[in-house]
Design an enzyme around this catalytic site. Structure first.
Site, PDB file in Angstrom:
ATOM      1  CE1 TYR A   1      -3.706  -2.236  -0.159  1.00  0.00           C
ATOM      2  CE2 TYR A   1      -2.546  -3.419   1.572  1.00  0.00           C
ATOM      3  CZ  TYR A   1      -3.534  -3.372   0.601  1.00  0.00           C
ATOM      4  OH  TYR A   1      -4.320  -4.458   0.370  1.00  0.00           O
ATOM      5  CG  LEU A   2       4.845   3.312   1.919  1.00  0.00           C
ATOM      6  CD1 LEU A   2       3.909   4.361   2.494  1.00  0.00           C
ATOM      7  CD2 LEU A   2       5.900   2.951   2.956  1.00  0.00           C
ATOM      8  CD  GLN A   3       4.242  -1.941  -4.753  1.00  0.00           C
ATOM      9  OE1 GLN A   3       3.597  -1.673  -5.757  1.00  0.00           O
ATOM     10  NE2 GLN A   3       4.460  -3.167  -4.334  1.00  0.00           N
TER      11      GLN A   3
ATOM     12  CG  HIS B   1      -3.803   1.435  -6.773  1.00  0.00           C
ATOM     13  ND1 HIS B   1      -4.685   0.394  -6.712  1.00  0.00           N
ATOM     14  CD2 HIS B   1      -4.532   2.561  -6.551  1.00  0.00           C
ATOM     15  CE1 HIS B   1      -5.903   0.869  -6.453  1.00  0.00           C
ATOM     16  NE2 HIS B   1      -5.833   2.173  -6.353  1.00  0.00           N
TER      17      HIS B   1
END
EC number: 6.5.1.4
Length: 317
Positions: free
Chosen positions: A246-248, A272
């Site tokens: 999710y940080l990517q 994403h």
């Protein structure tokens, strides 16, 4: 708005809000008139306004503003299909601040799906430039902690059950660390509506942070919510990357704007992230490369995302 108008196809790749967020922020910063066609073409339902997603759009813009900003963001703080506000404060904040800025995040009111109703105040000062980051050394896991919450009419036992199930699940795989997940009853005056959920963080010796989180839904038992978050965390620890899935994508726009070469080591590159890279290249003309990591054995699905940032400079400072 001096530039040539840019046409963006909102239906390609992730086909959702990610395209709008990245394109809008870059168009605002670079003075590019923008037209997005077919917004959220890949989505069946209109998105809930999430405070965390509003923050993703606004933060790059106010970093290059003339003076300090205070953003009052209203919407869901712990909502489906978006990072939870706890993820933003516990994982995103300490890592994104490595680009060389600080922000303050004050949760006034938590808001849950489907009503929203939350409010968060974000304060930050502008910067001259962003520093590049290097997150490629994962280190070893030193701490695991988290919070399991209930709000509104839900009984406190639900929070305790989520926490206990998550701890049991993690212990099967990681036996030598104390897992500290606090059950929390959100105060009545700081939570709008009813909700429950859990976030679990793993911290490493080199300061990397990984998370697993899950939200309760009507009819889903508490144990299942806890286990889902624990399994997500464990999956994020298996791939050998230095940032979680999710940080990517949230780091891409900052890497594109930074002055110099940034590198992050990740697990499988998400859609994403691919979408954010595509639009950062198209609009900001940053140069990205994504290569399979050579440090890990071939069985691990690990990549290094490298970016030559455009060295955006704040014209007001």
């Amino acid at each position: 708005m001096a530039g040539q108008r840019v046409e963006v196809d909102g239906g390609i790749m992730e086909g959702g809000g990610q395209i709008l967020r990245v394109s809008t922020a870059l168009s605002c910063l670079l003075g590019l008139p923008l037209r997005v066609q077919k917004i959220r073409a890949g989505r069946s339902t209109p998105g809930l306004r999430s405070v965390c997603l509003l923050m993703q759009v606004s933060m790059p813009c106010v970093l290059f503003a003339a003076s300090a900003s205070e953003l009052r963001l209203k919407g869901g703080t712990n909502a489906e299909m978006a990072p939870q506000i706890d993820y933003t404060t516990m994982v995103f904040k300490p890592i994104v601040e490595k680009f060389g800025f600080k922000f303050n995040c004050d949760i006034k009111m938590r808001g849950y799906y489907p009503k929203g109703g939350g409010e968060v105040i974000v304060r930050m000062s502008p910067v001259k430039q962003l520093n590049p980051i290097n997150l490629t050394d994962r280190g070893s896991v030193t701490k695991i902690y988290g919070r399991a919450f209930v709000a509104g009419v839900l009984p406190f036992k639900v929070a305790k059950d989520m926490a206990a199930a998550a701890v049991r699940c993690i212990r099967k795989e990681i036996r030598d660390l104390y897992v500290n997940i606090q059950p929390v009853q959100e105060p009545k005056d700081q939570a709008f509506g009813n909700g429950n959920g859990i976030i679990i963080i793993a911290e490493t010796s080199t300061g990397c942070l990984f998370a697993g989180s899950s939200l309760g839904k009507r009819g889903v038992n508490a144990d299942k919510v806890g286990i889902e978050a624990a399994e997500m965390l464990l999956a994020n620890l298996r791939h050998g990357g230095a940032v979680d899935e999710y940080l990517q994508d949230q780091l891409i726009i900052f890497m594109a704007l930074a002055c110099g070469v940034s590198r992050i080591k990740t697990g499988p590159v998400t859609l994403h992230t691919q979408t954010a890279i595509h639009f950062a290249e198209q609009l900001a003309k940053a140069k990205f490369s994504v290569k399979k990591s050579e440090d890990e054995d071939a069985s691990k699905d690990t990549y290094v995302i490298e970016c030559q940032g455009i060295g955006m400079t704040n014209p007001y400072l």
